[in-house]
Every structure is written in C-alpha cells, then in structure tokens.
Scaffold this motif. Structure first.
Motif, PDB file in Angstrom:
ATOM      1  N   LEU A 109      -2.616  -9.215   0.463  1.00  0.00           N
ATOM      2  CA  LEU A 109      -2.710  -8.021  -0.644  1.00  0.00           C
ATOM      3  C   LEU A 109      -3.407  -6.797   0.149  1.00  0.00           C
ATOM      4  O   LEU A 109      -3.024  -6.052  -0.140  1.00  0.00           O
ATOM      5  N   ILE A 110      -4.466  -7.040   0.885  1.00  0.00           N
ATOM      6  CA  ILE A 110      -5.119  -6.054   1.552  1.00  0.00           C
ATOM      7  C   ILE A 110      -4.242  -5.149   2.535  1.00  0.00           C
ATOM      8  O   ILE A 110      -4.119  -3.922   2.582  1.00  0.00           O
ATOM      9  N   TRP A 111      -3.335  -5.732   3.472  1.00  0.00           N
ATOM     10  CA  TRP A 111      -2.367  -5.410   4.147  1.00  0.00           C
ATOM     11  C   TRP A 111      -1.442  -4.683   3.473  1.00  0.00           C
ATOM     12  O   TRP A 111      -0.940  -3.551   3.787  1.00  0.00           O
ATOM     13  N   ALA A 112      -0.683  -5.047   2.399  1.00  0.00           N
ATOM     14  CA  ALA A 112       0.260  -4.435   1.320  1.00  0.00           C
ATOM     15  C   ALA A 112      -0.557  -3.435   0.969  1.00  0.00           C
ATOM     16  O   ALA A 112       0.156  -2.250   0.879  1.00  0.00           O
ATOM     17  N   TYR A 113      -1.814  -3.340   0.557  1.00  0.00           N
ATOM     18  CA  TYR A 113      -2.288  -2.048  -0.233  1.00  0.00           C
ATOM     19  C   TYR A 113      -2.534  -1.100   1.135  1.00  0.00           C
ATOM     20  O   TYR A 113      -2.365   0.210   0.688  1.00  0.00           O
ATOM     21  N   ALA A 114      -2.987  -1.351   2.129  1.00  0.00           N
ATOM     22  CA  ALA A 114      -3.171  -0.343   3.356  1.00  0.00           C
ATOM     23  C   ALA A 114      -1.789   0.063   3.707  1.00  0.00           C
ATOM     24  O   ALA A 114      -1.583   1.426   3.753  1.00  0.00           O
ATOM     25  N   LEU A 115      -0.600  -0.526   3.858  1.00  0.00           N
ATOM     26  CA  LEU A 115       0.601  -0.093   3.855  1.00  0.00           C
ATOM     27  C   LEU A 115       1.009   0.822   2.648  1.00  0.00           C
ATOM     28  O   LEU A 115       1.552   1.982   3.115  1.00  0.00           O
ATOM     29  N   TYR A 116       0.715   0.645   1.522  1.00  0.00           N
ATOM     30  CA  TYR A 116       1.320   1.392   0.612  1.00  0.00           C
ATOM     31  C   TYR A 116       0.442   2.869   0.748  1.00  0.00           C
ATOM     32  O   TYR A 116       0.941   3.914   0.548  1.00  0.00           O
ATOM     33  N   LEU A 117      -0.800   2.740   0.907  1.00  0.00           N
ATOM     34  CA  LEU A 117      -1.694   3.998   1.185  1.00  0.00           C
ATOM     35  C   LEU A 117      -1.188   4.929   2.362  1.00  0.00           C
ATOM     36  O   LEU A 117      -1.071   6.062   2.317  1.00  0.00           O
ATOM     37  N   ILE A 118      -0.683   3.955   3.246  1.00  0.00           N
ATOM     38  CA  ILE A 118      -0.220   4.943   4.521  1.00  0.00           C
ATOM     39  C   ILE A 118       1.229   5.549   4.413  1.00  0.00           C
ATOM     40  O   ILE A 118       1.328   6.707   4.550  1.00  0.00           O
ATOM     41  N   LYS A 120       2.135   6.386   1.206  1.00  0.00           N
ATOM     42  CA  LYS A 120       1.755   7.603   0.184  1.00  0.00           C
ATOM     43  C   LYS A 120       1.075   8.551   1.146  1.00  0.00           C
ATOM     44  O   LYS A 120       1.683   9.796   0.597  1.00  0.00           O
ATOM     45  N   PHE A 121       0.464   8.154   1.995  1.00  0.00           N
ATOM     46  CA  PHE A 121      -0.073   9.618   2.837  1.00  0.00           C
ATOM     47  C   PHE A 121       0.963  10.223   3.718  1.00  0.00           C
ATOM     48  O   PHE A 121       1.060  11.543   3.699  1.00  0.00           O
ATOM     49  N   LEU A 122       1.954   9.407   4.382  1.00  0.00           N
ATOM     50  CA  LEU A 122       3.122  10.210   4.859  1.00  0.00           C
ATOM     51  C   LEU A 122       4.105  10.798   4.033  1.00  0.00           C
ATOM     52  O   LEU A 122       4.569  11.692   4.586  1.00  0.00           O
TER      53      LEU A 122
END
Length: 124
Positions: A109-118, A120-122
């Motif tokens: 879940l932490i990896w999924a959230y980090a991917l989501y943030l990346i 979203k940023f891109l």
C-alpha cells in the motif's frame, strides 16, 4: 552445484527474517541495528524489487545476494546475546506468516501510494 548451495544459504538466511523481527523489537538492540533491520525486513517483504524478476538471471540477484547480504549484516549488527535469545524463542510459524502477510500488504500500500503521488506530480 554451487548455485544450489547459494540458493540453500539464501533460503536459510531468509528464514532468519522472523528472528530479525524479534531482535528489532528487543530493547537491548542498538538503534543502528534496528534501523538496518527495518530496511532489510521491508525490502524482503516488499513486492517491488530493486532489480525486476523478469530480467533473466539479474532479476533473481536480489533474492540470491542482496537480501541475504542485508540479513547477514543485520545479524552482525545485533549483539550476540540478543540474537541468541531471539533465536531461542519459540517461533509460531502461523503467527509469523500472518504478520508477514500483513506487513507485505502495508508495504504494498505504501508503494501504491508513492506511485500515485508520482503519477499525480507528473500529470500536473
């Protein structure tokens, strides 16, 4: 034959993950050993590998070398009396597997959230 021995050694070291978890929770374990133990356990349980498994030979490098090396370093950082005490404790494999699954889900879940943030940023 050497690859077989390396695989067995790697499997033996991976079995020490639960003992490493117990050592992490032990009050006599120094902070630097606890930090390293957390990194090793999180990486070992993480669904994301440094080297993707689909790459021939290289993909299994982390399973055969990186994780066992991290565990070996962690064992050397933990005081011997703490390690021996943790290793002597009864290991309830069902409980250990349950904790491992929960930890794996949390790390996923932490990896999924980090991917989501990346993403979203891109995408702005």
């Amino acid at each position: 034959m050497k690859l077989e021995n390396l695989k067995k050694r790697a499997e033996d070291l991976k079995n020490n993950l639960y003992v490493l978890y117990l050592a992490y929770r032990h009050p006599k374990t120094p902070i630097y050993a606890k930090l390293w133990a957390v990194l090793v356990i999180a990486y070992a349980l993480s669904p994301i590998d440094l080297i993707p498994d689909f790459l021939p030979v290289l993909g299994y490098l982390d399973d055969l070398i990186l994780i066992p090396a991290g565990i070996t370093i962690a064992i050397k950082l933990v005081p011997k009396e703490v390690w021996n005490e943790c290793k002597e404790k009864e290991v309830d494999l069902k409980e250990a597997k349950k904790k491992g699954i929960v930890a794996g889900v949390i790390i996923g879940l932490i990896w999924a959230y980090a991917l989501y943030l990346i993403i979203k940023f891109l995408l702005g």
